[in-house]
Design an enzyme around this catalytic site. Structure first.
Site, PDB file in Angstrom:
ATOM      1  N   TYR A 227       0.827  -1.204   0.000  1.00  0.00           N
ATOM      2  CA  TYR A 227       0.000   0.000   0.000  1.00  0.00           C
ATOM      3  C   TYR A 227       0.858   1.249   0.000  1.00  0.00           C
ATOM      4  CZ  TYR A 227      -3.799   3.217   0.670  1.00  0.00           C
ATOM      5  OH  TYR A 227      -4.686   4.237   0.482  1.00  0.00           O
TER       6      TYR A 227
ATOM      7  N   PHE B 205      -4.690  23.152 -23.835  1.00  0.00           N
ATOM      8  CA  PHE B 205      -5.046  21.754 -24.032  1.00  0.00           C
ATOM      9  C   PHE B 205      -6.347  21.528 -23.258  1.00  0.00           C
ATOM     10  CE2 PHE B 205      -5.194  17.237 -23.118  1.00  0.00           C
ATOM     11  CZ  PHE B 205      -5.128  16.751 -24.410  1.00  0.00           C
ATOM     12  N   THR B 206      -7.212  20.666 -23.799  1.00  0.00           N
ATOM     13  CA  THR B 206      -8.574  20.506 -23.270  1.00  0.00           C
ATOM     14  C   THR B 206      -8.627  20.315 -21.749  1.00  0.00           C
ATOM     15  OG1 THR B 206      -8.407  18.178 -23.865  1.00  0.00           O
ATOM     16  CG2 THR B 206      -9.528  19.622 -25.431  1.00  0.00           C
TER      17      THR B 206
ATOM     18  N   ASP C  60       3.994  21.363 -19.364  1.00  0.00           N
ATOM     19  CA  ASP C  60       3.220  20.171 -19.717  1.00  0.00           C
ATOM     20  C   ASP C  60       4.201  19.278 -20.475  1.00  0.00           C
ATOM     21  OD1 ASP C  60       1.667  18.181 -20.820  1.00  0.00           O
ATOM     22  OD2 ASP C  60      -0.027  19.486 -21.248  1.00  0.00           O
TER      23      ASP C  60
ATOM     24  N   LYS D 153       1.665   9.031 -23.102  1.00  0.00           N
ATOM     25  CA  LYS D 153       2.191   9.504 -24.385  1.00  0.00           C
ATOM     26  C   LYS D 153       3.667   9.110 -24.482  1.00  0.00           C
ATOM     27  CE  LYS D 153      -1.842  11.568 -24.113  1.00  0.00           C
ATOM     28  NZ  LYS D 153      -2.077  12.960 -23.834  1.00  0.00           N
TER      29      LYS D 153
ATOM     30  N   ARG E 280     -10.370  17.884 -34.030  1.00  0.00           N
ATOM     31  CA  ARG E 280      -9.743  18.912 -33.213  1.00  0.00           C
ATOM     32  C   ARG E 280     -10.130  20.244 -33.837  1.00  0.00           C
ATOM     33  NH1 ARG E 280      -9.818  17.139 -28.687  1.00  0.00           N
ATOM     34  NH2 ARG E 280      -8.074  16.161 -27.652  1.00  0.00           N
TER      35      ARG E 280
ATOM     36  N   PHE F 260     -16.460  16.940 -26.829  1.00  0.00           N
ATOM     37  CA  PHE F 260     -16.024  16.114 -27.975  1.00  0.00           C
ATOM     38  C   PHE F 260     -16.036  14.626 -27.662  1.00  0.00           C
ATOM     39  CE2 PHE F 260     -11.809  15.357 -26.223  1.00  0.00           C
ATOM     40  CZ  PHE F 260     -11.643  16.439 -25.369  1.00  0.00           C
TER      41      PHE F 260
HETATM   42  C1  LIG Z   1      -2.996  13.776 -23.050  1.00  0.00           C
HETATM   43  C2  LIG Z   1      -2.560  15.089 -22.645  1.00  0.00           C
HETATM   44  C3  LIG Z   1      -2.865  15.596 -21.382  1.00  0.00           C
HETATM   45  C4  LIG Z   1      -3.768  14.880 -20.399  1.00  0.00           C
HETATM   46  O1  LIG Z   1      -3.275  13.646 -20.039  1.00  0.00           O
HETATM   47  P1  LIG Z   1      -4.234  12.400 -19.705  1.00  0.00           P
HETATM   48  O2  LIG Z   1      -3.267  11.315 -19.368  1.00  0.00           O
HETATM   49  O3  LIG Z   1      -5.021  12.119 -20.934  1.00  0.00           O
HETATM   50  O4  LIG Z   1      -5.093  12.778 -18.559  1.00  0.00           O
HETATM   51  C5  LIG Z   1      -2.365  16.844 -21.064  1.00  0.00           C
HETATM   52  N1  LIG Z   1      -1.628  17.558 -21.913  1.00  0.00           N
HETATM   53  C6  LIG Z   1      -1.318  17.102 -23.147  1.00  0.00           C
HETATM   54  C7  LIG Z   1      -0.474  17.926 -24.052  1.00  0.00           C
HETATM   55  C8  LIG Z   1      -1.773  15.859 -23.546  1.00  0.00           C
HETATM   56  O5  LIG Z   1      -1.491  15.430 -24.771  1.00  0.00           O
END
Ligand SMILES: *Cc1c(COP(=O)(O)O)cnc(C)c1O
Length: 463
Positions: free
Chosen positions: A77, A129-130, A220, A263, A387, A454
């Site tokens: 844990y 970014f969204t 980011d 990613k 997009r 989306f």
């Molecule tokens: C995917 C992404 C995020 C968010 O990450 P999640 O793992 O999908 O929550 C943030 N910023 C960028 C540039 C991304 O491509």
């Protein structure tokens, strides 16, 4: 450019050990499937998809080294050995002393937004970014885009279209006051601009502008390795350095980072928040318990942290990232040769079809990019993502659609998953569609969810 040489040079530094069979579908089956999905590719069942370019998020193929790591999960844990491996690799390759794992990137965005933002603050960034912007808004901030103008122009060939416009940034700070700007959100690469990189010089300049004003810089870092590769390829004086060295220097121009491991880091799930400031770390450690889990697992199993720790080691290898970006470039060049309008220069993780030029007879209210993504699926079982106006959502103040300058369809390439022949098929399908573009009609929205519409909105074809 000598394409035969380019083609050789990106060849994969791995071979295939296990395969996943794909179901082949007929156009009739696909027409039915997209209708049932409300013309939203997010709502398709994946077994009806041939080449899935919806996203490169969590869709990469893990290596045998990573899978072996999955068997080494320490599912205690607290104090899991895998957490300490992850922490050590974040420190070594990204250079941040403090790390809190999160279930994925948005978990980290949530934490840093809640910690740093006060109601009424402003957060400037190099395009939104969204999920990032939504968490900033939910924490009470207003996001202001300070990316260079060229980023909004799909035809501009600027090598670093992800750069922050320093004049725009200075103007925002002057307007609201430095004390109302908790941090600048710097993305590398910039997803919404087409996977465009930011230069090392620009990152340094942003950091140096912010430092004396007491404004933090939060990176980011989701695709920072791809960004580092572009710096190596394009920035003066950087060609002799390794991607790992460049990545480390990039991070040195920030106070912290949010990361989606889904990613760059070659895992199916995972992320982290990393930072330099001990006080921010103390807050992150207490807040992560509320939303994600203990600060040594943050919503992840031990095995997932191990896979991500090992993914970092593989992601920063020059041969890996060269093949990754090279494959994207290969597809982009095929489309350029066919005269298909795409965002240039070709980005790091995806090809973006310019739906405005592809379907000039559709107004933005007819959702051209959403339409094109649906047609691409029917034509060849290729799944892409909108997009454009749907992703941009509504203005929280006026409630109207936001009308983004870019109306794009993203063909996102998962890492280490598809072959060159798959990409040839994709290019053929897009070219066929381009040939019959005049016959394509638009869509109207029939269902709209409140947040991040989306993902779940539904449409029907216009008569
Ligand atoms: C995917 C992404 C995020 C968010 O990450 P999640 O793992 O999908 O929550 C943030 N910023 C960028 C540039 C991304 O491509």
């Amino acid at each position: 450019m000598d394409t035969s040489r380019t083609r050789r040079s990106w060849a994969e530094p791995y071979k295939i050990k296990m395969v996943e069979r794909l179901r082949m579908t007929t156009p009739e089956e696909r027409r039915r499937a997209i209708d049932e999905a409300g013309y939203n590719t997010f709502l398709l069942h994946s077994d009806m998809v041939y080449v899935d370019l919806l996203t490169d998020s969590g869709t990469s193929a893990m290596s045998d080294y990573q899978w072996a790591g999955m068997m080494m999960g320490d599912e205690a844990y607290s104090g899991s050995a895998n957490f300490y491996h992850l922490e050590a690799n974040v420190q070594r390759y990204y250079g941040y002393p403090y790390v809190v794992p999160t279930h994925q990137g948005r978990g980290a965005e949530h934490l840093i937004s809640q910690i740093l933002i006060s109601d009424g603050d402003t957060v400037p960034g190099n395009m939104y970014f969204t999920t990032t912007r939504l968490h900033q808004e939910l924490a009470g901030a207003q996001f202001v885009d300070v990316i260079v103008d060229e980023a909004h122009d799909p035809t501009s060939l600027l090598p670093f279209k992800g750069n922050v416009d320093l004049e725009k940034l200075r103007a925002v700070i002057a307007r609201v006051g430095a004390d109302r700007v908790p941090y600048v959100c710097v993305a590398a690469t910039v997803n919404m601009a087409g996977g465009q990189p930011i230069s090392l010089e620009n990152m340094k300049a942003v950091y140096e502008l912010c430092l004396p004003l007491g404004i933090k810089v939060i990176l980011d870092a989701t695709r920072a390795v791809e960004n580092a590769y572009f710096i190596q390829q394009r920035e003066v004086g950087q060609s002799g350095r390794s991607v790992a060295e460049i990545l480390f220097e990039m991070c040195s121009y920030s106070d912290g980072a949010t990361m989606s491991g889904k990613k760059d880091l070659l895992v199916n799930i995972g992320g982290f928040l990393a930072m330099r400031d001990e006080d921010v770390y103390a807050e992150a450690r207490s807040l992560v318990v509320v939303y994600e889990g203990m600060h040594t697992y943050g919503g992840l199993a031990g095995r997932d942290m191990e896979a991500m720790a090992r993914g970092i080691e593989e992601a920063v290898q020059d041969d890996h990232i060269k093949a990754r970006v090279g494959q994207v470039e290969y597809l982009g060049n095929l489309l350029i040769d066919d005269g298909v309008p795409i965002v240039r220069p070709i980005g790091g993780h995806a090809i973006y079809l310019d739906a405005t030029q592809f379907l000039p007879h559709l107004t933005q209210d007819m959702f051209p990019a959403q339409t094109l993504a649906a047609e691409l699926y029917v034509e060849g079982g290729i799944r892409a993502m909108e997009r454009g106006i749907v992703s941009a959502g509504r203005d929280p103040v006026t409630g109207n659609h936001r009308y983004p300058k870019l109306e794009l369809v993203r063909l996102t390439i998962p890492r280490r998953v598809y072959t060159q022949a798959h990409l040839d098929v994709v290019a053929e399908v897009v070219a066929d569609l381009y040939d019959r573009r005049d016959s394509i009609k638009g869509l109207e929205m029939t269902f709209e969810p409140k947040y991040l519409r989306f993902f779940q909105s539904r449409f029907r074809p216009l008569p």
